[in-house]
Design a protein around this motif. Structure first.
Motif, PDB file in Angstrom:
ATOM      1  N   LYS A  95       4.104  11.497  -4.579  1.00 12.92           N
ATOM      2  CA  LYS A  95       4.990  10.601  -5.313  1.00 12.92           C
ATOM      3  C   LYS A  95       6.160  11.379  -5.908  1.00 12.92           C
ATOM      4  O   LYS A  95       6.005  12.499  -6.377  1.00 12.92           O
ATOM      5  N   ALA A  96       7.327  10.746  -5.870  1.00 10.34           N
ATOM      6  CA  ALA A  96       8.535  11.389  -6.381  1.00 10.34           C
ATOM      7  C   ALA A  96       9.424  10.343  -7.034  1.00 10.34           C
ATOM      8  O   ALA A  96       9.349   9.153  -6.723  1.00 10.34           O
ATOM      9  N   TYR A  97      10.271  10.808  -7.952  1.00 10.28           N
ATOM     10  CA  TYR A  97      11.282   9.903  -8.505  1.00 10.28           C
ATOM     11  C   TYR A  97      12.659  10.391  -8.070  1.00 10.28           C
ATOM     12  O   TYR A  97      12.847  11.558  -7.717  1.00 10.28           O
ATOM     13  N   LEU A  98      13.605   9.484  -8.064  1.00  3.29           N
ATOM     14  CA  LEU A  98      14.948   9.786  -7.592  1.00  3.29           C
ATOM     15  C   LEU A  98      15.838  10.230  -8.737  1.00  3.29           C
ATOM     16  O   LEU A  98      15.909   9.569  -9.778  1.00  3.29           O
ATOM     17  N   LEU A  99      16.524  11.336  -8.526  1.00  3.71           N
ATOM     18  CA  LEU A  99      17.500  11.853  -9.477  1.00  3.71           C
ATOM     19  C   LEU A  99      18.855  11.901  -8.785  1.00  3.71           C
ATOM     20  O   LEU A  99      18.980  12.473  -7.696  1.00  3.71           O
ATOM     21  N   TYR A 152      13.085  17.732  -3.284  1.00  2.00           N
ATOM     22  CA  TYR A 152      13.902  17.846  -2.077  1.00  2.00           C
ATOM     23  C   TYR A 152      15.294  17.273  -2.320  1.00  2.00           C
ATOM     24  O   TYR A 152      15.449  16.230  -2.972  1.00  2.00           O
ATOM     25  N   GLU A 153      16.295  17.956  -1.764  1.00  2.00           N
ATOM     26  CA  GLU A 153      17.615  17.341  -1.683  1.00  2.00           C
ATOM     27  C   GLU A 153      17.535  16.215  -0.657  1.00  2.00           C
ATOM     28  O   GLU A 153      16.917  16.368   0.404  1.00  2.00           O
ATOM     29  N   GLY A 173      21.611  13.450  -3.844  1.00  2.00           N
ATOM     30  CA  GLY A 173      20.426  12.929  -4.510  1.00  2.00           C
ATOM     31  C   GLY A 173      19.283  13.913  -4.371  1.00  2.00           C
ATOM     32  O   GLY A 173      19.308  14.817  -3.535  1.00  2.00           O
ATOM     33  N   PHE A 174      18.259  13.725  -5.188  1.00  2.00           N
ATOM     34  CA  PHE A 174      17.086  14.599  -5.165  1.00  2.00           C
ATOM     35  C   PHE A 174      15.845  13.757  -5.437  1.00  2.00           C
ATOM     36  O   PHE A 174      15.856  12.889  -6.315  1.00  2.00           O
ATOM     37  N   LEU A 175      14.786  14.021  -4.681  1.00  2.00           N
ATOM     38  CA  LEU A 175      13.492  13.414  -4.966  1.00  2.00           C
ATOM     39  C   LEU A 175      12.628  14.452  -5.658  1.00  2.00           C
ATOM     40  O   LEU A 175      12.370  15.534  -5.107  1.00  2.00           O
ATOM     41  N   MET A 176      12.194  14.140  -6.866  1.00  2.00           N
ATOM     42  CA  MET A 176      11.521  15.100  -7.726  1.00  2.00           C
ATOM     43  C   MET A 176      10.022  14.844  -7.781  1.00  2.00           C
ATOM     44  O   MET A 176       9.569  13.734  -8.079  1.00  2.00           O
ATOM     45  N   TYR A 235      20.746   1.831  -7.378  1.00  4.63           N
ATOM     46  CA  TYR A 235      20.610   3.003  -8.245  1.00  4.63           C
ATOM     47  C   TYR A 235      19.766   2.738  -9.484  1.00  4.63           C
ATOM     48  O   TYR A 235      19.471   3.658 -10.240  1.00  4.63           O
ATOM     49  N   MET A 236      19.377   1.490  -9.677  1.00  7.32           N
ATOM     50  CA  MET A 236      18.428   1.217 -10.752  1.00  7.32           C
ATOM     51  C   MET A 236      17.084   1.871 -10.441  1.00  7.32           C
ATOM     52  O   MET A 236      16.247   2.046 -11.327  1.00  7.32           O
ATOM     53  N   LEU A 237      16.875   2.249  -9.175  1.00  4.86           N
ATOM     54  CA  LEU A 237      15.649   2.952  -8.799  1.00  4.86           C
ATOM     55  C   LEU A 237      15.673   4.416  -9.223  1.00  4.86           C
ATOM     56  O   LEU A 237      14.641   5.086  -9.197  1.00  4.86           O
ATOM     57  N   ALA A 238      16.856   4.932  -9.557  1.00  3.95           N
ATOM     58  CA  ALA A 238      16.974   6.330  -9.980  1.00  3.95           C
ATOM     59  C   ALA A 238      16.516   6.445 -11.433  1.00  3.95           C
ATOM     60  O   ALA A 238      17.300   6.519 -12.363  1.00  3.95           O
TER      61      ALA A 238
END
Length: 459
Positions: free
Chosen positions: A339-343, A296-297, A352-355, A306-309
């Motif tokens: 579950k998703a990671y942040l890009l 998702y955008e 940003g995008f959750l992948m 942003y260390m979480l990205a």
């Protein structure tokens, strides 16, 4: 791409941009060639490179080998080593007969398919180039997810609706993702490459720094021909042996190709049933989750850490919501427990995008985040979705290779970067850049800009 060996790079074979690319140190690769997808992969994958394509030879013929040492410095890529290996090429090919026999390739077919084979030394320049300039991710998305390509994709979906229907039922893989891969890899079969797969893989199996890997590809190509799935004239593709509308390497064909219409052959070049089913089988075996999105955008809140990205820091979508990460317009996440990671591919100034898991599956097909983002977005647009809502920081200038090299050197001088500066950005460079950004009180998004470079220069 996995570890440091090219095993599954998926790159399209023909280009709308006059560039040829390679992925010398990237991981999890399926194919390598020249084209728009290569262009993306070379820039957004670790340790990748993008050389300008040489001018065509006389009468529009492909340019010859430059005759120069390769940029990698590998001993097998010196001009002398290439010439020596090329002179022994017939013996090298002949020496692979015992291995071919162990794969049940008949001697008659081995001799038939290798008769008169000559090395294509131009491939050595493509294998071992260095980048100078790159493009920004928003420029690639503009090119790949175009109105023209979307219109053609909708035509393909309508024309082959029965094949897509049966494939979705059998494999549970979204038709729009398959159509997007088809469109981006070969512009719907119009740009698949025109090099002989047998010649290309034989060249790379006998000459240069990737011989062990490409020996398997060469022998696998012979297996395909020996079995009769494809004819030699169908096996034409990229400089590294990727062929067909969705660009299968020979070893990937062996793992994933299926007979979609029951005619006894697995024709991923000219048979839409086999092509669509084989591409779906590839994604399914790589872990595709039926009924789930790729991602998702999202709108990122001010002050986000942003260390979480980080691809390794996946969290449930509900947890990201608690951190203030929202979809544009306040839309809910359909499956908040996923579950998703942040890009954040353009840093704090871009979207940003959750992948999700399916994004990781697309990256197994081609391990470039920009490629996977383009596939996912293209698929969404094909099913009627809208363009991305948030603007890209189009004012940012992409650093040249010399500037990227200087940035790494300056980070190393300040103690942030522990690797060997090479002008190619991977995870280690991004982590070093983040640490420097923290030290100057800037958002630690790891996005390399000319402003960050100036700060490192101390100006």
């Amino acid at each position: 791409m996995r570890a440091t060996e090219i095993s599954r790079t998926r790159l399209c074979s023909a280009s709308l941009i006059a560039l040829a690319l390679l992925l010398p140190g990237s991981t999890q690769a399926q194919s390598a060639g020249n084209g728009l997808t290569n262009l993306i992969d070379s820039i957004f994958s670790p340790n990748a490179a993008t050389p300008p394509q040489a001018a065509a030879g006389q009468d529009g013929a492909a340019p010859p080998w430059s005759g120069e040492d390769g940029a990698s410095g590998h001993p097998l890529m010196t001009a002398a080593a290439i010439r020596q290996a090329a002179s022994d090429f017939p013996n090298c090919v002949a020496a692979m007969w015992p291995d071919a026999a162990r794969r049940n390739i008949t001697q008659q077919n081995f001799e038939r398919f290798t008769a008169g084979l000559q090395p294509d030394l131009r491939i050595m320049d493509l294998l071992d180039s260095q980048p100078e300039f790159t493009k920004a991710i928003w420029d690639y998305l503009d090119i790949l997810v175009s109105d023209t390509r979307l219109a053609k994709g909708r035509e393909i979906l309508a024309k082959y609706k029965p094949q897509f229907d049966s494939t979705e039922k059998a494999y549970g893989v979204d038709r729009y993702i398959i159509a997007a891969i088809w469109g981006i890899e070969s512009n719907y079969s119009t740009q698949m490459g025109d090099r002989s797969v047998v010649q290309s893989t034989a060249t790379l199996a006998c000459i240069g720094r990737r011989q062990a890997y490409f020996k398997d590809e060469f022998l696998s190509a012979l297996e395909i021909l020996n079995r009769g799935d494809l004819r030699p004239e169908q096996m034409r593709g990229s400089w590294a042996g990727a062929f067909g509308p969705t660009q299968f390497m020979p070893t990937a064909f062996k793992r994933y190709a299926v007979d979609g219409d029951g005619d006894g052959r697995r024709d991923v070049v000219d048979n839409p049933s086999d092509l669509i089913a084989s591409t779906a089988n590839n994604l399914k075996k790589d872990g595709w989750q039926t009924g789930a999105s790729w991602g998702y955008e999202v709108v990122l809140p001010q002050g986000l850490n942003y260390m979480l990205a980080d691809r390794a820091k996946a969290m449930p979508l509900s947890q990201w919501e608690q951190l203030g990460v929202k979809r544009p317009g306040g839309q809910p996440f359909p499956r908040p427990s996923d579950k998703a990671y942040l890009l954040a591919p353009a840093g704090a100034e871009g979207p940003g995008f959750l992948m999700l898991q399916n994004f990781r599956v697309i990256m197994k097909y081609n391990p470039a985040e920009a490629y996977a983002l383009a596939i996912g977005h293209f698929a969404d647009r094909l099913r009627g979705g809208q363009p991305f809502v948030q603007p890209w920081p189009r004012q940012e200038r992409v650093l040249s290779r010399a500037e990227r090299l200087e940035l790494q050197q300056l980070l190393a001088q300040r103690g942030f970067y522990k690797g060997t500066p090479d002008g190619q950005f991977g995870g280690q460079t991004r982590e070093a850049l983040r640490s420097f950004q923290v030290s100057i009180g800037a958002p630690a998004d790891g996005f390399a800009t000319s402003e960050v470079l100036e700060r490192l220069r101390g100006r």
